[in-house]
Each structure stands twice: as structure tokens, then as C-alpha cells.
Design a protein around this motif. Structure first.
Motif, PDB file in Angstrom:
ATOM      1  N   GLU A 165      15.354   2.628 -11.063  1.00  0.00           N
ATOM      2  CA  GLU A 165      15.182   1.533 -10.106  1.00  0.00           C
ATOM      3  C   GLU A 165      15.648   1.933  -8.711  1.00  0.00           C
ATOM      4  OE1 GLU A 165      15.545  -2.607 -11.509  1.00  0.00           O
ATOM      5  OE2 GLU A 165      16.512  -1.746 -13.285  1.00  0.00           O
ATOM      6  N   ALA A 166      16.618   2.814  -8.642  1.00  0.00           N
ATOM      7  CA  ALA A 166      17.076   3.276  -7.325  1.00  0.00           C
ATOM      8  C   ALA A 166      15.996   4.054  -6.595  1.00  0.00           C
ATOM      9  CB  ALA A 166      18.335   4.138  -7.478  1.00  0.00           C
ATOM     10  N   ARG A 167      15.038   4.610  -7.328  1.00  0.00           N
ATOM     11  CA  ARG A 167      13.935   5.310  -6.666  1.00  0.00           C
ATOM     12  C   ARG A 167      13.128   4.355  -5.791  1.00  0.00           C
ATOM     13  NH1 ARG A 167      10.946   8.552 -11.385  1.00  0.00           N
ATOM     14  NH2 ARG A 167       9.880   9.603  -9.655  1.00  0.00           N
ATOM     15  N   GLY A 168      13.113   3.087  -6.169  1.00  0.00           N
ATOM     16  CA  GLY A 168      12.428   2.101  -5.349  1.00  0.00           C
ATOM     17  C   GLY A 168      13.074   1.915  -3.996  1.00  0.00           C
ATOM     18  N   LEU A 169      14.389   2.121  -3.913  1.00  0.00           N
ATOM     19  CA  LEU A 169      15.068   2.029  -2.620  1.00  0.00           C
ATOM     20  C   LEU A 169      14.559   3.107  -1.675  1.00  0.00           C
ATOM     21  CD1 LEU A 169      18.790   1.469  -3.721  1.00  0.00           C
ATOM     22  CD2 LEU A 169      16.943  -0.213  -3.507  1.00  0.00           C
ATOM     23  N   ASP A 170      14.227   4.275  -2.233  1.00  0.00           N
ATOM     24  CA  ASP A 170      13.728   5.376  -1.412  1.00  0.00           C
ATOM     25  C   ASP A 170      12.259   5.175  -1.039  1.00  0.00           C
ATOM     26  OD1 ASP A 170      16.231   6.587  -1.937  1.00  0.00           O
ATOM     27  OD2 ASP A 170      15.440   7.534  -3.754  1.00  0.00           O
ATOM     28  N   ALA A 171      11.467   4.712  -2.004  1.00  0.00           N
ATOM     29  CA  ALA A 171      10.018   4.654  -1.819  1.00  0.00           C
ATOM     30  C   ALA A 171       9.568   3.469  -0.969  1.00  0.00           C
ATOM     31  CB  ALA A 171       9.323   4.598  -3.181  1.00  0.00           C
ATOM     32  N   THR A 172      10.276   2.349  -1.055  1.00  0.00           N
ATOM     33  CA  THR A 172       9.785   1.126  -0.414  1.00  0.00           C
ATOM     34  C   THR A 172       9.627   1.252   1.097  1.00  0.00           C
ATOM     35  OG1 THR A 172      10.655  -0.250  -2.193  1.00  0.00           O
ATOM     36  CG2 THR A 172      10.226  -1.341  -0.093  1.00  0.00           C
ATOM     37  N   PRO A 173      10.594   1.797   1.850  1.00  0.00           N
ATOM     38  CA  PRO A 173      10.382   1.910   3.303  1.00  0.00           C
ATOM     39  C   PRO A 173       9.159   2.741   3.670  1.00  0.00           C
ATOM     40  CG  PRO A 173      12.704   2.194   2.775  1.00  0.00           C
ATOM     41  CD  PRO A 173      11.964   2.217   1.474  1.00  0.00           C
ATOM     42  N   LEU A 174       8.869   3.782   2.882  1.00  0.00           N
ATOM     43  CA  LEU A 174       7.700   4.607   3.148  1.00  0.00           C
ATOM     44  C   LEU A 174       6.415   3.814   2.920  1.00  0.00           C
ATOM     45  CD1 LEU A 174       8.856   7.902   1.366  1.00  0.00           C
ATOM     46  CD2 LEU A 174       9.139   7.266   3.764  1.00  0.00           C
ATOM     47  N   ILE A 175       6.395   3.015   1.876  1.00  0.00           N
ATOM     48  CA  ILE A 175       5.231   2.173   1.590  1.00  0.00           C
ATOM     49  C   ILE A 175       5.064   1.129   2.688  1.00  0.00           C
ATOM     50  CG2 ILE A 175       4.266   0.489  -0.019  1.00  0.00           C
ATOM     51  CD1 ILE A 175       5.763   2.027  -2.255  1.00  0.00           C
ATOM     52  N   GLN A 176       6.162   0.522   3.091  1.00  0.00           N
ATOM     53  CA  GLN A 176       6.089  -0.476   4.160  1.00  0.00           C
ATOM     54  C   GLN A 176       5.523   0.133   5.445  1.00  0.00           C
ATOM     55  OE1 GLN A 176      10.358  -1.611   3.687  1.00  0.00           O
ATOM     56  NE2 GLN A 176       9.595  -3.690   3.989  1.00  0.00           N
ATOM     57  N   LYS A 178       3.466   2.658   5.790  1.00  0.00           N
ATOM     58  CA  LYS A 178       2.030   2.872   5.650  1.00  0.00           C
ATOM     59  C   LYS A 178       1.260   1.555   5.736  1.00  0.00           C
ATOM     60  CE  LYS A 178       2.407   7.097   2.898  1.00  0.00           C
ATOM     61  NZ  LYS A 178       2.137   7.729   1.584  1.00  0.00           N
ATOM     62  N   LEU A 179       1.804   0.512   5.150  1.00  0.00           N
ATOM     63  CA  LEU A 179       1.136  -0.783   5.207  1.00  0.00           C
ATOM     64  C   LEU A 179       1.078  -1.303   6.640  1.00  0.00           C
ATOM     65  CD1 LEU A 179       2.698  -2.473   2.044  1.00  0.00           C
ATOM     66  CD2 LEU A 179       0.279  -1.905   2.353  1.00  0.00           C
ATOM     67  N   ARG A 180       2.190  -1.192   7.355  1.00  0.00           N
ATOM     68  CA  ARG A 180       2.234  -1.729   8.717  1.00  0.00           C
ATOM     69  C   ARG A 180       1.360  -0.926   9.669  1.00  0.00           C
ATOM     70  NH1 ARG A 180       8.499  -2.913   7.729  1.00  0.00           N
ATOM     71  NH2 ARG A 180       8.343  -5.140   7.251  1.00  0.00           N
ATOM     72  N   GLN A 181       1.194   0.350   9.377  1.00  0.00           N
ATOM     73  CA  GLN A 181       0.353   1.187  10.238  1.00  0.00           C
ATOM     74  C   GLN A 181      -1.102   0.745  10.216  1.00  0.00           C
ATOM     75  OE1 GLN A 181       1.174   5.129   8.780  1.00  0.00           O
ATOM     76  NE2 GLN A 181       2.901   5.456  10.187  1.00  0.00           N
ATOM     77  N   THR A 182      -1.540   0.084   9.150  1.00  0.00           N
ATOM     78  CA  THR A 182      -2.925  -0.366   9.091  1.00  0.00           C
ATOM     79  C   THR A 182      -3.189  -1.494  10.069  1.00  0.00           C
ATOM     80  OG1 THR A 182      -2.628  -2.090   7.400  1.00  0.00           O
ATOM     81  CG2 THR A 182      -2.930   0.185   6.626  1.00  0.00           C
ATOM     82  N   GLY A 183      -2.158  -2.324  10.350  1.00  0.00           N
ATOM     83  CA  GLY A 183      -2.327  -3.472  11.231  1.00  0.00           C
ATOM     84  C   GLY A 183      -3.056  -4.635  10.603  1.00  0.00           C
ATOM     85  N   ALA A 184      -3.514  -4.510   9.366  1.00  0.00           N
ATOM     86  CA  ALA A 184      -4.245  -5.586   8.697  1.00  0.00           C
ATOM     87  C   ALA A 184      -3.294  -6.710   8.316  1.00  0.00           C
ATOM     88  CB  ALA A 184      -4.957  -5.053   7.458  1.00  0.00           C
ATOM     89  N   ALA A 185      -3.760  -7.946   8.407  1.00  0.00           N
ATOM     90  CA  ALA A 185      -2.909  -9.106   8.141  1.00  0.00           C
ATOM     91  C   ALA A 185      -2.366  -9.083   6.716  1.00  0.00           C
ATOM     92  CB  ALA A 185      -3.690 -10.392   8.399  1.00  0.00           C
ATOM     93  N   ASP A 186      -3.222  -8.758   5.748  1.00  0.00           N
ATOM     94  CA  ASP A 186      -2.747  -8.744   4.358  1.00  0.00           C
ATOM     95  C   ASP A 186      -1.728  -7.637   4.134  1.00  0.00           C
ATOM     96  OD1 ASP A 186      -4.353  -6.383   2.588  1.00  0.00           O
ATOM     97  OD2 ASP A 186      -5.299  -6.978   4.463  1.00  0.00           O
ATOM     98  N   ALA A 187      -1.889  -6.508   4.831  1.00  0.00           N
ATOM     99  CA  ALA A 187      -0.936  -5.411   4.698  1.00  0.00           C
ATOM    100  C   ALA A 187       0.414  -5.779   5.296  1.00  0.00           C
ATOM    101  CB  ALA A 187      -1.493  -4.158   5.361  1.00  0.00           C
ATOM    102  N   LEU A 188       0.399  -6.462   6.435  1.00  0.00           N
ATOM    103  CA  LEU A 188       1.654  -6.896   7.059  1.00  0.00           C
ATOM    104  C   LEU A 188       2.370  -7.910   6.180  1.00  0.00           C
ATOM    105  CD1 LEU A 188       0.437  -7.258  10.763  1.00  0.00           C
ATOM    106  CD2 LEU A 188       1.709  -5.355   9.740  1.00  0.00           C
ATOM    107  N   ALA A 189       1.609  -8.816   5.556  1.00  0.00           N
ATOM    108  CA  ALA A 189       2.207  -9.788   4.644  1.00  0.00           C
ATOM    109  C   ALA A 189       2.823  -9.080   3.443  1.00  0.00           C
ATOM    110  CB  ALA A 189       1.156 -10.801   4.195  1.00  0.00           C
ATOM    111  N   ALA A 190       2.143  -8.063   2.922  1.00  0.00           N
ATOM    112  CA  ALA A 190       2.676  -7.315   1.787  1.00  0.00           C
ATOM    113  C   ALA A 190       3.964  -6.586   2.172  1.00  0.00           C
ATOM    114  CB  ALA A 190       1.630  -6.314   1.296  1.00  0.00           C
ATOM    115  N   ALA A 191       4.012  -6.016   3.374  1.00  0.00           N
ATOM    116  CA  ALA A 191       5.218  -5.328   3.834  1.00  0.00           C
ATOM    117  C   ALA A 191       6.397  -6.286   3.920  1.00  0.00           C
ATOM    118  CB  ALA A 191       4.964  -4.664   5.182  1.00  0.00           C
ATOM    119  N   ASP A 192       6.147  -7.519   4.339  1.00  0.00           N
ATOM    120  CA  ASP A 192       7.213  -8.524   4.407  1.00  0.00           C
ATOM    121  C   ASP A 192       7.732  -8.878   3.014  1.00  0.00           C
ATOM    122  OD1 ASP A 192       7.030  -8.591   7.149  1.00  0.00           O
ATOM    123  OD2 ASP A 192       5.795 -10.402   7.224  1.00  0.00           O
ATOM    124  N   ILE A 193       6.817  -8.981   2.037  1.00  0.00           N
ATOM    125  CA  ILE A 193       7.238  -9.240   0.659  1.00  0.00           C
ATOM    126  C   ILE A 193       8.131  -8.103   0.166  1.00  0.00           C
ATOM    127  CG2 ILE A 193       6.438  -9.406  -1.731  1.00  0.00           C
ATOM    128  CD1 ILE A 193       3.919 -10.815  -0.623  1.00  0.00           C
TER     129      ILE A 193
END
Length: 274
Positions: A165-176, A178-193
């Protein structure tokens, strides 16, 4: 009613909605339950699972770029599956291990409820994009380690919350990112979740760290040295860099542990600036 038996009953549920709802209800009424030392008889085919998603080997699960709506759906579905598995992992930690303090059981029941909330957030997001949980294949990596550590609460605390589960602490910021770089509304909402999930997952890993060290102290073990033994014994994966050092520190990892996780057997040769 008895808490551990009830946690096992919820773990056995295969209906997704029932499992989420009854996990939240169990946590809400935890004060009214007794906690017995006797461990319930383990049923076959744990945990209860829905017919979908189809479960494949990790290497067979497709990965897609979050740059497209289809890729984001696959990505968020994979994270939702991790959160659903995390509900099961927490419930299993409640019912399986006897002789722990009351706080241990209440801690893991709280984790189960928060994982159910995380899963619900992700599922609602998937539905808003025309998908649902079960639409894409998934893998069972987390539950495999759960089975490996079924007979040892110390190994469970070491290798599920504070390793997998600690691996999620490392991976989540990287995923966020990538999501925010798209600029898409659904991606930004997912990054907030994912921001909400990351914040609470730090607390979950901290609980794993607490009980791992508590058990090591009880059993007269050196927590840092014994962790390397357990990793080798159960073939637990090393984290993939970069590590989220700030989040791991907040979750209770020591500098010695972070050095070992970063440099492995060469930790003694790490730069002084680490």
C-alpha cells in the motif's frame, strides 16, 4: 454482536454495493460490538468477489495513456480495483488475527470504511464517464500477499500496508501529474479524487507502521532488521523510484528505512544529503 465474525461475513459478500454499504455500517456501529479472542472458522474462497471484473495476471492487464478518455477510464478502473481489494484486506486484518489490542481492530475497521469511501468516489467518477467497475480486466496482486501472510500478523503488517500500500504513496503524485497535464475536466476531477485518497492513505500506512513496530517490540525483534528478513522470505517487491519521501516520513518511516528502500543493500553508501 461480535466484531470479528461480522467482519468475516462482510468480507465474504460478493455483491459490490452490499460490501461497501455493510463495511460502512459496521464501522459506524463498531462501539456496539464485542471483540472475541476466538478466531472464526475460515470459509473457502475468500474474499467474496463479484463476477466482474475478469481477473488476469499482472502482465496481462493492459496499460493505456491517461492522455485519452479511454486510457483514463482504464487507469481509474485499475485504481478502483486496488481500493476494492483494500476493503477486503482491511476486513481480513480484522477477523483473521486474534489476541491484538482493541485499538488494532478499530484501526483496521476504520481503514476498511475509508477504503470503501475511496472506491465509491472512483466508481462514481467512472460512471460519470460512461463506465463502471467491472468493465475492464484487473489483477489480484494485493490479495496474493494477503494469502502469503495469512498465518503471521507481523508479516501482514510489514508487507501489506507498509510495503504494497505504501507504493501508492509513491505512484499517486506521478499519476496526478499526468492527469493534470491533459487539462481535460474529467482528468482534473480524477486528480482531485486522488488527492483525497493520498491524504488518507498516508494514515493507513502509518497504522501499518505502528502495529508492525508494536509487534516487533512485543516479540523482541529489531523492526528495521526484521523487515529485510520478511521481504526476502515472502518475496515482497521493492518500491519503484522515485519514492514519495515526504509522504513516507509522515507515515512513520525512519531515515534508515527510507535509505534501505532507496538503495537496498548499498544503503550504507548512500549520499549524506539523503
Amino acid at each position: 454482536m461480535e466484531l470479528r465474525q461480522r467482519a468475516l461475513q462482510v468480507l465474504c459478500l460478493s455483491d459490490v454495493d452490499q460490501k461497501v454499504r455493510q463495511t460502512l455500517d459496521l464501522q459506524a456501529h463498531a462501539a456496539s460490538f464485542s471483540i472475541a479472542d476466538e478466531t472464526p472458522v475460515e470459509p473457502h474462497d475468500l474474499p467474496g468477489r463479484p463476477e466482474r471484473p475478469a481477473l488476469l495476471a499482472h502482465s496481462q492487464v493492459a496499460r493505456r495513456s491517461p492522455a485519452t478518455p479511454a486510457g483514463r477510464a482504464v487507469l481509474l478502473h485499475a485504481i478502483a480495483h486496488i481500493e476494492f481489494n483494500a476493503i477486503n484486506l482491511a476486513l481480513d486484518a480484522v477477523w483473521r488475527f486474534s489476541g491484538m489490542p482493541q485499538r488494532y481492530y478499530l484501526d483496521w475497521l476504520r481503514i476498511a470504511a475509508e477504503e470503501a469511501q475511496h472506491f465509491s468516489l472512483l466508481r462514481e467518477h467512472l460512471r460519470s464517464q460512461g463506465h463502471d467497475y467491472g468493465d475492464f480486466p484487473a489483477h489480484q496482486g494485493l490479495w496474493t500477499m494477503c494469502e502469503k501472510t495469512r498465518g503471521d500478523v507481523l508479516a501482514r503488517m510489514a508487507l501489506v500496508p507498509r510495503t504494497l500500500e505504501a507504493r501508492g504513496l509513491d505512484a499517486t503524485p506521478l499519476i496526478q501529474r499526468k492527469l493534470r497535464q491533459t487539462g481535460a475536466a474529467d482528468a482534473l476531477a480524477a486528480a482531485d479524487i486522488l488527492e483525497t485518497i493520498l491524504r488518507e492513505e498516508v494514515g493507513h500506512v502509518a497504522i501499518g507502521n505502528h502495529w508492525y513496530r508494536w509487534l516487533c517490540e512485543r516479540d523482541g525483534l529489531d523492526a528495521e532488521a526484521h523487515y529485510t528478513v520478511l521481504v526476502q522470505r515472502h518475496e515482497a517487491p521493492q518500491p519503484k523510484p522515485p519514492l514519495n519521501l515526504e509522504a513516507r516520513r509522515r507515515a512513520g518511516f525512519t531515515e534508515t528505512e527510507l535509505a534501505w528502500l532507496t538503495y537496498g543493500e548499498n544503503a550504507s553508501n548512500r549520499p549524506n544529503a539523503f
